[in-house]
Design an enzyme around this catalytic site. Structure first.
Site, PDB file in Angstrom:
ATOM      1  N   ASN A  16      15.019   5.356  -8.964  1.00 56.15           N
ATOM      2  CA  ASN A  16      14.549   6.273  -8.915  1.00 56.15           C
ATOM      3  C   ASN A  16      15.770   7.452  -7.866  1.00 56.15           C
ATOM      4  OD1 ASN A  16      13.430   8.826  -8.070  1.00 56.15           O
ATOM      5  ND2 ASN A  16      11.284   8.220  -8.044  1.00 56.15           N
ATOM      6  N   TRP A  17      16.382   8.291  -7.875  1.00 56.39           N
ATOM      7  CA  TRP A  17      17.202   8.773  -7.199  1.00 56.39           C
ATOM      8  C   TRP A  17      16.715   9.346  -6.391  1.00 56.39           C
ATOM      9  CZ3 TRP A  17      22.987   8.974  -8.775  1.00 56.39           C
ATOM     10  CH2 TRP A  17      23.809   7.659  -9.707  1.00 56.39           C
ATOM     11  N   LYS A  18      15.053   9.989  -7.159  1.00 54.49           N
ATOM     12  CA  LYS A  18      14.016  11.032  -6.010  1.00 54.49           C
ATOM     13  C   LYS A  18      15.701  12.419  -6.007  1.00 54.49           C
ATOM     14  CE  LYS A  18      11.488   8.156  -4.135  1.00 54.49           C
ATOM     15  NZ  LYS A  18      10.561   7.534  -3.188  1.00 54.49           N
ATOM     16  N   HIS A 103       4.724  10.071 -10.147  1.00 55.41           N
ATOM     17  CA  HIS A 103       5.005   9.826  -9.348  1.00 55.41           C
ATOM     18  C   HIS A 103       4.058  10.307  -8.534  1.00 55.41           C
ATOM     19  CE1 HIS A 103       7.328   8.823  -5.963  1.00 55.41           C
ATOM     20  NE2 HIS A 103       8.074   8.018  -6.387  1.00 55.41           N
ATOM     21  N   GLU A 105       4.272  11.229  -5.740  1.00 53.40           N
ATOM     22  CA  GLU A 105       5.702  12.329  -4.944  1.00 53.40           C
ATOM     23  C   GLU A 105       5.416  14.615  -5.283  1.00 53.40           C
ATOM     24  OE1 GLU A 105       9.300  11.224  -4.321  1.00 53.40           O
ATOM     25  OE2 GLU A 105       8.325   9.098  -2.187  1.00 53.40           O
ATOM     26  N   GLU A 173       2.446   2.289  -7.491  1.00 53.07           N
ATOM     27  CA  GLU A 173       3.024   2.228  -6.702  1.00 53.07           C
ATOM     28  C   GLU A 173       2.385   2.706  -5.261  1.00 53.07           C
ATOM     29  OE1 GLU A 173       7.843   3.263  -6.857  1.00 53.07           O
ATOM     30  OE2 GLU A 173       6.768   5.215  -6.969  1.00 53.07           O
ATOM     31  N   GLY A 179       8.622   4.490   0.479  1.00 55.02           N
ATOM     32  CA  GLY A 179       9.501   4.996   2.296  1.00 55.02           C
ATOM     33  C   GLY A 179       9.055   4.539   3.310  1.00 55.02           C
ATOM     34  N   SER A 218       8.885   0.676  -1.001  1.00 57.56           N
ATOM     35  CA  SER A 218       9.748  -0.493  -0.026  1.00 57.56           C
ATOM     36  C   SER A 218      10.021  -1.343  -0.523  1.00 57.56           C
ATOM     37  CB  SER A 218       8.799  -0.764   1.090  1.00 57.56           C
ATOM     38  OG  SER A 218       8.855   0.443   2.034  1.00 57.56           O
ATOM     39  N   GLY A 239      13.627   3.392  -4.657  1.00 54.00           N
ATOM     40  CA  GLY A 239      13.914   4.592  -3.923  1.00 54.00           C
ATOM     41  C   GLY A 239      15.339   4.383  -3.415  1.00 54.00           C
ATOM     42  N   GLY A 240      14.476   4.409  -1.969  1.00 47.07           N
ATOM     43  CA  GLY A 240      16.075   4.233  -1.179  1.00 47.07           C
ATOM     44  C   GLY A 240      16.886   3.271  -1.159  1.00 47.07           C
TER      45      GLY A 240
HETATM   46  P1  13P Z   1      11.477   3.344  -1.692  1.00 42.74           P
HETATM   47  O1  13P Z   1      11.673   2.706  -2.256  1.00 42.74           O
HETATM   48  O2  13P Z   1      11.858   4.057  -0.690  1.00 42.74           O
HETATM   49  O3  13P Z   1      10.046   2.858  -0.661  1.00 42.74           O
HETATM   50  O4  13P Z   1      10.406   4.894  -2.852  1.00 42.74           O
HETATM   51  C1  13P Z   1      10.217   4.472  -3.842  1.00 42.74           C
HETATM   52  C2  13P Z   1       9.469   4.703  -4.587  1.00 42.74           C
HETATM   53  O5  13P Z   1       8.758   6.220  -4.531  1.00 42.74           O
HETATM   54  C3  13P Z   1      10.136   4.904  -6.150  1.00 42.74           C
HETATM   55  O6  13P Z   1       9.806   5.563  -7.093  1.00 42.74           O
END
Ligand code: 13P
Length: 256
Positions: A16-18, A103, A105, A173, A179, A218, A239-240
Site C-alpha cells: 500500500n503505497w499510500k 483502511h 486512515e 491492521e 507506521g 510495521s 506500507g512504508g
Molecule cells: P506500515 O507498514 O507503514 O506500518 O503501514 C501499514 C499499513 O497501513 C498498510 O496498509
C-alpha cells in the site's frame, strides 16, 4: 483446519503505497518489483496499490509480470456527482484487479464507518474487483481489552454481500502498529486472525477457511517471516517498507 485447507490459501503480499510517489518514482518502483517477480515464482501472490494518479504508469510498468495492480479506495456509486471520487468500475477500467477499502486512515481521516466500508466493498465486487477490507483496533481499544470485539464488529459490519474466497481478502491492521515500528507478537496477531476467521465462518460458513487474512502494521523484512509463519496469517499489507523494492521483496521472500 487441516493442511489441505491451509494449502489452498495462496499467500498475498500487498504494498500500500499510500499518498507517496510522483510518476518517475512510481514507475521505477513498479519496474523494480516486476523485474524481481519475473525471476521466478516467489511462492505467493504480489500486489501493489499506488495512488490513483500512478495507476496508469504503474500498470504499464507491470505489464508482462505476475504482479497485480490495485487501488487504495473507491466510491460506492458507479458514477455521478461525487467530486474528487473514483468508482470501482473506473479502477477496473484502469487495469486494477484489487481495491483496498476501510483502511484505518480512511476511517479516521474521512469518517468512514462500517456501513460506508461495506457499501464500497460491495461496489468493488459489483465491478469485478477483489476487495481487501481492513479492520483493526486502536491502542485505547487494545488497552481496554476490546481488540477481538472491535475487530469482530468491524468484520461483521464491513463484509460485502456475495463475499467469497476469490473476491475477498481481510487485512488486520492494528492502528497502533501502523507506521510506528511496533507490532503485536506473532502469537497475539495469530489470535486476532483466528478470531476474524471464526467471525467470517459465522457469516459465510466453511468458505471462511479459504479466505486470505493479511496482517498489516510495521511489517519489515526482519519481522515478516515470523508473522507470516502463523497458521491464520496468509500474507501482509505493507506500507512504508513497500516503498523500497528491496525491502518489499525481502518481505515477499518470507515465502521463498
Ligand atoms: P506500515 O507498514 O507503514 O506500518 O503501514 C501499514 C499499513 O497501513 C498498510 O496498509
Amino acid at each position: 483446519m487441516n493442511l489441505e485447507e491451509i494449502k489452498m490459501r495462496r499467500p498475498l503480499i500487498a504494498g500500500n503505497w499510500k499518498m507517496n510517489g510522483l510518476t518517475a518514482d512510481g514507475r521505477a518502483l513498479a519496474a523494480a518489483v516486476a523485474e524481481r517477480a519475473k525471476a521466478g515464482d516467489p511462492g505467493c501472490d504480489v500486489l501493489v496499490c499506488p495512488p490513483f494518479t500512478l495507476i496508469g504508469a504503474v500498470g504499464a510498468a507491470l505489464t508482462g509480470s505476475p504482479v497485480a495492480l490495485g487501488a487504495q479506495d473507491c466510491h460506492a456509486a458507479v458514477s455521478g456527482a461525487h467530486t474528487g471520487d473514483v468508482s470501482a468500475e473506473m479502477l477496473k477500467d484502469a487495469g486494477c484487479a484489487f481495491v483496498i477499502v476501510g483502511h484505518s486512515e480512511r476511517r479516521a481521516d474521512h469518517g468512514e464507518d462500517d456501513a460506508t466500508v461495506k457499501a464500497k466493498a460491495e461496489a468493488a465486487l459489483r465491478a469485478g474487483l477483489t476487495v481487501i477490507v481492513c479492520v483493526g483496533e486502536t491502542e485505547a481499544e487494545r488497552d481496554a481489552g476490546k481488540t477481538e470485539a472491535v475487530v469482530a464488529r468491524q468484520v461483521k459490519g464491513s463484509l460485502p454481500a456475495g463475499a467469497t474466497p476469490a473476491n475477498l481478502v481481510v487485512a488486520y491492521e492494528p492502528v497502533w502498529a501502523i507506521g510506528t515500528g511496533r507490532t503485536p507478537t506473532p502469537a497475539d496477531a495469530q489470535a486476532v486472525h483466528a478470531r476474524i476467521r471464526a467471525e467470517l465462518k459465522g457469516l459465510i460458513g466453511g468458505a471462511a477457511d479459504a479466505v486470505r487474512l493479511l496482517y498489516g502494521g510495521s511489517v519489515k523484512p526482519s519481522n515478516a517471516k515470523e508473522l507470516m509463519g502463523q497458521p491464520d496469517i496468509d500474507g501482509a499489507l505493507v506500507g512504508g517498507a513497500a516503498l523500497k523494492a528491496e525491502d518489499f521483496w525481502g518481505i515477499v521472500g518470507s515465502y521463498a
